[in-house]
Design an enzyme around this catalytic site. Sequence first.
Site, PDB file in Angstrom:
ATOM      1  N   HIS A 124       2.571  -7.879 -10.635  1.00 14.11           N
ATOM      2  CA  HIS A 124       3.381  -8.587  -9.636  1.00 14.11           C
ATOM      3  C   HIS A 124       4.149  -9.731 -10.287  1.00 14.11           C
ATOM      4  CE1 HIS A 124       1.867  -6.927  -5.781  1.00 14.11           C
ATOM      5  NE2 HIS A 124       0.830  -6.596  -6.540  1.00 14.11           N
ATOM      6  N   GLU A 180       6.351 -11.533  -9.178  1.00 15.62           N
ATOM      7  CA  GLU A 180       6.709 -12.596  -8.221  1.00 15.62           C
ATOM      8  C   GLU A 180       5.559 -13.593  -8.032  1.00 15.62           C
ATOM      9  OE1 GLU A 180       5.592  -9.708  -7.468  1.00 15.62           O
ATOM     10  OE2 GLU A 180       4.486  -9.751  -5.576  1.00 15.62           O
ATOM     11  N   CYS A 214       4.144  -2.656  -8.509  1.00 16.76           N
ATOM     12  CA  CYS A 214       2.839  -2.212  -8.040  1.00 16.76           C
ATOM     13  C   CYS A 214       2.972  -1.007  -7.104  1.00 16.76           C
ATOM     14  CB  CYS A 214       2.081  -3.379  -7.423  1.00 16.76           C
ATOM     15  SG  CYS A 214       0.309  -3.097  -7.447  1.00 16.76           S
ATOM     16  N   GLU A 234       0.873  -1.174   0.000  1.00 16.12           N
ATOM     17  CA  GLU A 234       0.000   0.000   0.000  1.00 16.12           C
ATOM     18  C   GLU A 234       0.914   1.229   0.000  1.00 16.12           C
ATOM     19  OE1 GLU A 234      -2.798   2.619   0.045  1.00 16.12           O
ATOM     20  OE2 GLU A 234      -1.622   2.594   1.889  1.00 16.12           O
ATOM     21  N   SER A 235       0.870   1.968  -1.089  1.00 12.87           N
ATOM     22  CA  SER A 235       1.897   2.995  -1.297  1.00 12.87           C
ATOM     23  C   SER A 235       1.867   4.102  -0.242  1.00 12.87           C
ATOM     24  CB  SER A 235       1.784   3.586  -2.698  1.00 12.87           C
ATOM     25  OG  SER A 235       0.478   4.043  -2.948  1.00 12.87           O
TER      26      SER A 235
END
Length: 163
Positions: free
Chosen positions: A135, A137, A50, A19-20
């Site tokens: 994402h 990953e 992201c 969450e930025s």
Amino acid sequence: MRTPEQLEGLDGLVIPGGESTTMTRLIESAGIEPALRTHHEAGRPILGTCAGMIVCDAEHLGFIDASTRRNAFGRQLQSFEADLEVTGVGEEPLRAVFIRAPWVERIAEDVETLATWGGHPVAIRGGSVLASAFHPELTDDPRFHALFMAMITKAQEREAARG
Ligand code: GLN
């Protein structure tokens, strides 16, 4: 990573999703920003995915000259998967997982768009920073990370040549 010291000696750094707003606040309260800047100014690569892409953008840490829009794909498309053509990873499309992802609204001329979705850049590279709205990953495909690893190898060679 919770303390500035943990950044010392890293050849590459991943700023992951999350969450930025929270991440920006934590970077500030943990006093990590100067260490992040030292890493970046040394030319050591950073991968922002992201929320990590948002944190790297021009409105936040300013590590890549691009602006992003949070939660850009809207409610219906909050989370989805897509097959992307990505420059530098080969012909085979890359399966990309988007989770309340941002997109890129603006990029400087010297920032390269590596992939787009719905007409918006979703993977970009500028200088030592690689960033994706998705994402990488969350799939088994290692090619996006391999692109990042290649940037690290190059940066190491440059640092070694400088002595
Ligand atoms: N929506 C989050 C944000 O704006 C990003 C989500 C993610 O990292 N998967 O910070």
